[in-house]
Design an enzyme around this catalytic site. Structure first.
Site, PDB file in Angstrom:
ATOM      1  N   THR A 130      48.856  55.426 130.288  1.00 50.43           N
ATOM      2  CA  THR A 130      49.818  55.677 129.212  1.00 50.43           C
ATOM      3  C   THR A 130      49.776  54.572 128.161  1.00 50.43           C
ATOM      4  O   THR A 130      49.395  53.438 128.475  1.00 50.43           O
ATOM      5  CB  THR A 130      51.236  55.765 129.820  1.00 50.43           C
ATOM      6  N   ASP A 131      50.219  54.908 126.948  1.00 45.92           N
ATOM      7  CA  ASP A 131      50.328  53.862 125.918  1.00 45.92           C
ATOM      8  C   ASP A 131      51.489  52.919 126.194  1.00 45.92           C
ATOM      9  O   ASP A 131      51.613  51.881 125.539  1.00 45.92           O
ATOM     10  CB  ASP A 131      50.468  54.497 124.516  1.00 45.92           C
ATOM     11  N   GLU A 132      52.367  53.273 127.161  1.00 50.10           N
ATOM     12  CA  GLU A 132      53.547  52.441 127.404  1.00 50.10           C
ATOM     13  C   GLU A 132      53.175  51.070 127.964  1.00 50.10           C
ATOM     14  O   GLU A 132      53.976  50.140 127.912  1.00 50.10           O
ATOM     15  CB  GLU A 132      54.538  53.180 128.317  1.00 50.10           C
ATOM     16  N   TYR A 155      58.219  51.505 135.194  1.00 53.88           N
ATOM     17  CA  TYR A 155      57.159  52.514 135.084  1.00 53.88           C
ATOM     18  C   TYR A 155      55.937  51.921 134.389  1.00 53.88           C
ATOM     19  O   TYR A 155      54.821  51.976 134.914  1.00 53.88           O
ATOM     20  CB  TYR A 155      57.668  53.747 134.320  1.00 53.88           C
ATOM     21  N   LYS A 159      52.106  51.119 135.802  1.00 54.54           N
ATOM     22  CA  LYS A 159      50.882  51.716 135.231  1.00 54.54           C
ATOM     23  C   LYS A 159      49.947  50.608 134.743  1.00 54.54           C
ATOM     24  O   LYS A 159      48.723  50.691 134.920  1.00 54.54           O
ATOM     25  CB  LYS A 159      51.225  52.666 134.079  1.00 54.54           C
ATOM     26  N   ASN A 185      53.198  63.336 125.687  1.00 52.28           N
ATOM     27  CA  ASN A 185      52.713  64.718 125.638  1.00 52.28           C
ATOM     28  C   ASN A 185      53.884  65.705 125.563  1.00 52.28           C
ATOM     29  O   ASN A 185      54.985  65.407 126.032  1.00 52.28           O
ATOM     30  CB  ASN A 185      51.938  65.057 126.918  1.00 52.28           C
ATOM     31  N   LYS A 194      62.261  65.039 130.977  1.00 52.08           N
ATOM     32  CA  LYS A 194      61.715  64.367 129.795  1.00 52.08           C
ATOM     33  C   LYS A 194      62.362  64.963 128.547  1.00 52.08           C
ATOM     34  O   LYS A 194      62.850  66.096 128.569  1.00 52.08           O
ATOM     35  CB  LYS A 194      60.197  64.528 129.738  1.00 52.08           C
ATOM     36  N   PRO A 287      68.227  50.971 129.148  1.00 49.22           N
ATOM     37  CA  PRO A 287      67.966  49.524 129.145  1.00 49.22           C
ATOM     38  C   PRO A 287      66.498  49.242 128.813  1.00 49.22           C
ATOM     39  O   PRO A 287      65.600  49.935 129.302  1.00 49.22           O
ATOM     40  CB  PRO A 287      68.267  49.087 130.593  1.00 49.22           C
TER      41      PRO A 287
HETATM   42  P1  NAD Z   1      54.326  64.438 136.403  1.00 51.33           P
HETATM   43  O1  NAD Z   1      55.446  63.588 136.909  1.00 51.33           O
HETATM   44  O2  NAD Z   1      54.639  65.732 135.733  1.00 51.33           O
HETATM   45  O3  NAD Z   1      53.317  64.771 137.593  1.00 51.33           O
HETATM   46  C1  NAD Z   1      52.937  63.823 138.537  1.00 51.33           C
HETATM   47  C2  NAD Z   1      52.278  64.547 139.700  1.00 51.33           C
HETATM   48  O4  NAD Z   1      51.876  63.551 140.661  1.00 51.33           O
HETATM   49  C3  NAD Z   1      53.223  65.513 140.431  1.00 51.33           C
HETATM   50  O5  NAD Z   1      52.553  66.736 140.679  1.00 51.33           O
HETATM   51  C4  NAD Z   1      53.550  64.793 141.729  1.00 51.33           C
HETATM   52  O6  NAD Z   1      53.818  65.668 142.814  1.00 51.33           O
HETATM   53  C5  NAD Z   1      52.277  63.976 141.964  1.00 51.33           C
HETATM   54  N1  NAD Z   1      52.530  62.777 142.780  1.00 51.33           N
HETATM   55  C6  NAD Z   1      53.514  61.866 142.619  1.00 51.33           C
HETATM   56  N2  NAD Z   1      53.444  60.938 143.588  1.00 51.33           N
HETATM   57  C7  NAD Z   1      52.380  61.264 144.369  1.00 51.33           C
HETATM   58  C8  NAD Z   1      51.793  60.692 145.507  1.00 51.33           C
HETATM   59  N3  NAD Z   1      52.308  59.577 146.059  1.00 51.33           N
HETATM   60  N4  NAD Z   1      50.699  61.277 146.041  1.00 51.33           N
HETATM   61  C9  NAD Z   1      50.175  62.413 145.498  1.00 51.33           C
HETATM   62  N5  NAD Z   1      50.711  63.009 144.429  1.00 51.33           N
HETATM   63  C10 NAD Z   1      51.799  62.443 143.861  1.00 51.33           C
HETATM   64  O7  NAD Z   1      53.497  63.476 135.442  1.00 51.33           O
HETATM   65  P2  NAD Z   1      52.677  63.822 134.114  1.00 51.33           P
HETATM   66  O8  NAD Z   1      53.594  63.721 132.962  1.00 51.33           O
HETATM   67  O9  NAD Z   1      51.895  65.041 134.334  1.00 51.33           O
HETATM   68  O10 NAD Z   1      51.719  62.551 134.048  1.00 51.33           O
HETATM   69  C11 NAD Z   1      50.441  62.569 134.713  1.00 51.33           C
HETATM   70  C12 NAD Z   1      49.749  61.240 134.453  1.00 51.33           C
HETATM   71  O11 NAD Z   1      49.589  61.041 133.052  1.00 51.33           O
HETATM   72  C13 NAD Z   1      50.522  60.037 134.971  1.00 51.33           C
HETATM   73  O12 NAD Z   1      49.603  59.134 135.518  1.00 51.33           O
HETATM   74  C14 NAD Z   1      51.175  59.460 133.717  1.00 51.33           C
HETATM   75  O13 NAD Z   1      51.354  58.068 133.848  1.00 51.33           O
HETATM   76  C15 NAD Z   1      50.146  59.794 132.666  1.00 51.33           C
HETATM   77  N6  NAD Z   1      50.665  59.982 131.300  1.00 51.33           N
HETATM   78  C16 NAD Z   1      51.717  60.818 131.051  1.00 51.33           C
HETATM   79  C17 NAD Z   1      52.150  61.018 129.745  1.00 51.33           C
HETATM   80  C18 NAD Z   1      53.275  61.971 129.419  1.00 51.33           C
HETATM   81  O14 NAD Z   1      53.664  62.095 128.259  1.00 51.33           O
HETATM   82  N7  NAD Z   1      53.793  62.732 130.369  1.00 51.33           N
HETATM   83  C19 NAD Z   1      51.524  60.345 128.695  1.00 51.33           C
HETATM   84  C20 NAD Z   1      50.450  59.495 128.989  1.00 51.33           C
HETATM   85  C21 NAD Z   1      50.031  59.335 130.293  1.00 51.33           C
HETATM   86  P1  TYD Z   2      60.868  60.495 127.619  1.00 48.30           P
HETATM   87  O1  TYD Z   2      60.574  61.935 127.405  1.00 48.30           O
HETATM   88  O2  TYD Z   2      61.603  60.063 128.843  1.00 48.30           O
HETATM   89  O3  TYD Z   2      59.494  59.707 127.462  1.00 48.30           O
HETATM   90  P2  TYD Z   2      59.205  58.103 127.377  1.00 48.30           P
HETATM   91  O4  TYD Z   2      60.453  57.364 127.647  1.00 48.30           O
HETATM   92  O5  TYD Z   2      58.214  57.922 128.441  1.00 48.30           O
HETATM   93  O6  TYD Z   2      58.699  57.886 126.002  1.00 48.30           O
HETATM   94  O7  TYD Z   2      61.713  60.000 126.365  1.00 48.30           O
HETATM   95  C1  TYD Z   2      61.238  60.137 125.044  1.00 48.30           C
HETATM   96  C2  TYD Z   2      62.218  59.446 124.128  1.00 48.30           C
HETATM   97  O8  TYD Z   2      63.467  60.160 124.157  1.00 48.30           O
HETATM   98  C3  TYD Z   2      62.552  58.022 124.566  1.00 48.30           C
HETATM   99  O9  TYD Z   2      62.731  57.220 123.399  1.00 48.30           O
HETATM  100  C4  TYD Z   2      63.885  58.158 125.299  1.00 48.30           C
HETATM  101  C5  TYD Z   2      64.559  59.332 124.605  1.00 48.30           C
HETATM  102  N1  TYD Z   2      65.429  60.175 125.442  1.00 48.30           N
HETATM  103  C6  TYD Z   2      66.719  60.498 124.990  1.00 48.30           C
HETATM  104  O10 TYD Z   2      67.153  60.086 123.898  1.00 48.30           O
HETATM  105  N2  TYD Z   2      67.502  61.286 125.793  1.00 48.30           N
HETATM  106  C7  TYD Z   2      67.077  61.748 126.994  1.00 48.30           C
HETATM  107  O11 TYD Z   2      67.861  62.452 127.700  1.00 48.30           O
HETATM  108  C8  TYD Z   2      65.750  61.425 127.431  1.00 48.30           C
HETATM  109  C9  TYD Z   2      65.243  61.917 128.760  1.00 48.30           C
HETATM  110  C10 TYD Z   2      64.958  60.640 126.624  1.00 48.30           C
END
Ligand code: NAD
Ligand code: TYD
Length: 348
Positions: A130-132, A155, A159, A185, A194, A287
């Site tokens: 992630t970019d985080e 988190y 990562k 995403n 999210k 926080p």
């Molecule tokens: P998600 O939380 O939707 O899915 C995570 C999946 O991992 C789930 O299916 C869960 O069951 C599985 N999992 C969790 N713990 C596990 C374990 N101990 N063993 C096996 N499986 C396990 O997450 P996502 O949003 O699809 O993100 C997927 C990846 O992409 C992550 O590595 C995340 O850091 C990265 N990522 C996410 C975003 C975003 O916007 N969602 C952006 C950049 C990178």
């Molecule tokens: P999120 O979807 O949790 O992604 P990330 O924190 O990993 O970027 O949150 C996106 C943005 O929205 C983040 O700035 C936090 C904010 N947010 C709210 O304002 N209210 C909410 O209920 C949630 C879940 C997130």
């Protein structure tokens, strides 16, 4: 090609699995997922009967299980997405993040090194990050591949830690790796903890729309299928040992995303203009809330010709349509544990 995808039952993982199943019928795609609250096999119901698909329920924190799985199956490649992924959950319970994201990644790396025994021909370990990990931007500038790491939530720290381990295994043991760091995403099958799916679900149910702080934090939103397309390109054509930043070139303040969702959903639900906006509720800030994320994806464009799909508004409308058409999916994922999580997170 026998390819292990971890976390394939989650949001991004399911899009990656679907893309690979359809694009590479000659590959054997193995989806390893523990099916935590975020993992859902319904995300893959359209492809689960394909002959090149295999699901394994398993936990990456289980070292013995992971190492014997690799010994038995002799995978050629790994695309590692399994993770605990929600910042707010990492604040209330960081341990699971350290276990899955750090220890789980180390287990996969060890198993790959042991199984491939120094013969890395045709092998690849792709770590999806992630970019985080780069921390919080001010109003100017963007993250790129040479930005220093500065994670600020449990988190992002977990990562970042996993990214460091992956690079260390490359330098120390010669493990062939690629890493990508992607921005936020959005799209179908996104778990409604999210921002975007939570707001869609709450607008649909006329519930308050929780906006943290003043809603001025900025995220760079990328269509999930663009992410899956980038992963496909990087897996096949990325340079060994390198990192690629992936982003939407699409920065939005949270409050503006929420307002746009309200506008689009008022139209779709036949509500009067402005009706859903009345649900906006400013709540206590997260926080350590990172102010701004933005990615400079020039390297990916120059090296592999990847660019994000636009426009945001149209793809967001498509995302809303998916949620409105998939009520059963939404009901399943928001029953049970989701309710207690929601109460705890938003009743403070
Ligand atoms: P998600 O939380 O939707 O899915 C995570 C999946 O991992 C789930 O299916 C869960 O069951 C599985 N999992 C969790 N713990 C596990 C374990 N101990 N063993 C096996 N499986 C396990 O997450 P996502 O949003 O699809 O993100 C997927 C990846 O992409 C992550 O590595 C995340 O850091 C990265 N990522 C996410 C975003 C975003 O916007 N969602 C952006 C950049 C990178
Ligand atoms: P999120 O979807 O949790 O992604 P990330 O924190 O990993 O970027 O949150 C996106 C943005 O929205 C983040 O700035 C936090 C904010 N947010 C709210 O304002 N209210 C909410 O209920 C949630 C879940 C997130």
């Amino acid at each position: 090609m026998k390819l292990l995808v971890t976390g394939g039952a989650g949001f991004i993982g399911s899009h990656v699995v679907r893309r690979f199943i359809n694009a590479y019928p000659e590959y054997s795609i193995w989806n390893l997922d523990a099916l935590t609250y975020a993992g859902n096999l319904e995300n893959l119901s359209d492809i689960e009967h394909q002959p090149n698909y295999q699901f394994i329920k398993g936990d990456i924190t289980d070292k013995e299980f992971i190492s014997s799985l690799f010994e038995k199956e002799q995978f050629d490649g790994v695309i590692h997405l399994a993770a605990e992924s929600h910042v707010d959950r990492s604040i209330s319970g960081p341990d699971a993040f350290i276990q899955t994201n750090v220890v789980g990644t180390a287990n996969l790396l060890n198993a790959a090194v042991q199984c491939w025994k120094g013969n890395f021909d045709g092998k690849r370990f792709y770590h999806v990050s992630t970019d985080e990990v780069f921390g919080s931007l001010g109003p100017e500038g963007k993250f790129n591949e040479s930005t220093a790491y500065d994670p600020r939530s449990p988190y992002s720290a977990s990562k970042a830690s996993s990214d460091h381990l992956v690079r260390a295994y490359h330098h120390t043991y010669g493990l062939p790796i690629v890493i990508s760091n992607c921005s936020n995403n959005y799209g179908s099958h996104h778990f409604p903890e999210k921002l975007i799916p939570l707001i869609i679900n709450n607008i649909k149910n006329s519930r308050p729309l929780p906006v943290y702080g003043k809603g001025e934090n900025i995220r760079d939103w990328l269509w999930v299928e663009d992410h899956a397309r980038a992963i496909d390109l990087i897996y096949h054509q990325g340079n060994n040992g390198e990192t690629y930043c992936i982003g939407g070139n699409n920065e939005w303040k949270n409050i503006d995303v929420v307002r746009l969702l309200c506008k689009l959903m008022d139209e779709k639900l036949g509500r009067a203009a402005g009706e859903s906006e009345k649900l906006i509720s400013y709540v206590t800030d997260r926080p350590g809330h990172d102010a701004r994320y933005a990615i400079d994806a020039t390297k990916l464009k120059t090296a592999l010709g990847w660019e994000p799909t636009q426009p945001f508004e149209q793809l967001l409308a498509q995302t809303i349509d998916w949620y409105l058409a998939n009520e059963e999916w939404l009901e399943h994922v928001t029953s049970g544990n989701y309710r207690s999580y929601y109460e705890k997170q938003y009743t403070r």
